[in-house]
Design an enzyme around this catalytic site. Sequence first.
Site, PDB file in Angstrom:
ATOM      1  N   LEU A  96       0.840  -1.202   0.000  1.00  0.00           N
ATOM      2  CA  LEU A  96       0.000   0.000   0.000  1.00  0.00           C
ATOM      3  C   LEU A  96       0.876   1.254   0.000  1.00  0.00           C
ATOM      4  O   LEU A  96       1.931   1.284   0.643  1.00  0.00           O
ATOM      5  CB  LEU A  96      -0.919  -0.026   1.221  1.00  0.00           C
ATOM      6  N   HIS A 112       1.386 -10.802  10.307  1.00  0.00           N
ATOM      7  CA  HIS A 112       2.624 -11.220   9.657  1.00  0.00           C
ATOM      8  C   HIS A 112       3.091 -12.525  10.293  1.00  0.00           C
ATOM      9  O   HIS A 112       3.146 -12.625  11.524  1.00  0.00           O
ATOM     10  CB  HIS A 112       3.690 -10.123   9.829  1.00  0.00           C
TER      11      HIS A 112
HETATM   12  C1  GRF Z   1      -0.812 -15.815   6.507  1.00  0.00           C
HETATM   13  O1  GRF Z   1       0.267 -16.609   6.892  1.00  0.00           O
HETATM   14  C2  GRF Z   1      -0.559 -14.381   6.888  1.00  0.00           C
HETATM   15  O2  GRF Z   1       0.161 -14.233   8.059  1.00  0.00           O
HETATM   16  C3  GRF Z   1       0.258 -13.885   5.733  1.00  0.00           C
HETATM   17  O3  GRF Z   1      -0.305 -14.510   4.599  1.00  0.00           O
HETATM   18  C4  GRF Z   1      -0.934 -15.724   4.988  1.00  0.00           C
HETATM   19  C5  GRF Z   1      -2.365 -15.623   4.549  1.00  0.00           C
HETATM   20  O4  GRF Z   1      -3.088 -16.802   4.779  1.00  0.00           O
HETATM   21  N1  GRF Z   1       0.262 -12.448   5.696  1.00  0.00           N
HETATM   22  P1  GRF Z   1      -4.665 -16.798   4.708  1.00  0.00           P
HETATM   23  O5  GRF Z   1      -5.041 -16.243   3.336  1.00  0.00           O
HETATM   24  O6  GRF Z   1      -5.179 -15.962   5.818  1.00  0.00           O
HETATM   25  O7  GRF Z   1      -5.060 -18.239   4.837  1.00  0.00           O
END
Ligand code: GRF
Length: 203
Positions: A96, A112
Amino acid sequence: MVKKRVAVLISGRGSNMAALIEAAKAADYPAEIALVVSNRAEAAGLAHARERGIATALIDHRKFGEDREAFERALDEMLRAHRIELICLAGFMRVLTPWFVARWSGRLINIHPALLPQFKGLDTHRRAIEAGTRRHGATVHFVVAEIDAGQIIAQESIEVHNDDTEAALAERVLEVEHRLYPRALRAVAEGRAKLGPSPADNA
Ligand code: GRF
């Protein structure tokens, strides 16, 4: 109780989005998932949200070419049309711009899959194993213009096993994410977690 209207932004699987939707069903949860937005039509999370009667929107970033702000203006309009108060990024794979981040400052959070400030960016589980890290986990933080650098709201860690593979570790961290994100959103929606001034503002 007046619930905060939350949008979840996704690009794929949407398992964190699903965890937020589930948590928000509780009568005493201070937020409702009012909108799910994806930048990719094939995001599995879109169908999941739709099946649960949640408003969804697709804003395909490719239509806007290199113009990131044009994409974000369309996104911003959509969020305002739905009277969104807080945004949760959940596997949203677009960086973003400072414009958008400033506009939603303090009301924009991300999950994260690492213990920030360790392992910013991608491939966190592989890098954690390669680095021989003993503890790994997940972080929910306020989004600032610098990637994965915003103020931390909540973190939870797990042990890295000697024989861990990237997939096994990712799976255990994902379980952590699914309880951490609802907890962090609750804290923000209740006003217990707030974005403070950045160190630069005090200089
Ligand atoms: C998760 O591990 C999140 O921490 C990261 O991307 C992944 C997304 O997984 N930013 P989901 O789409 O929520 O299953």
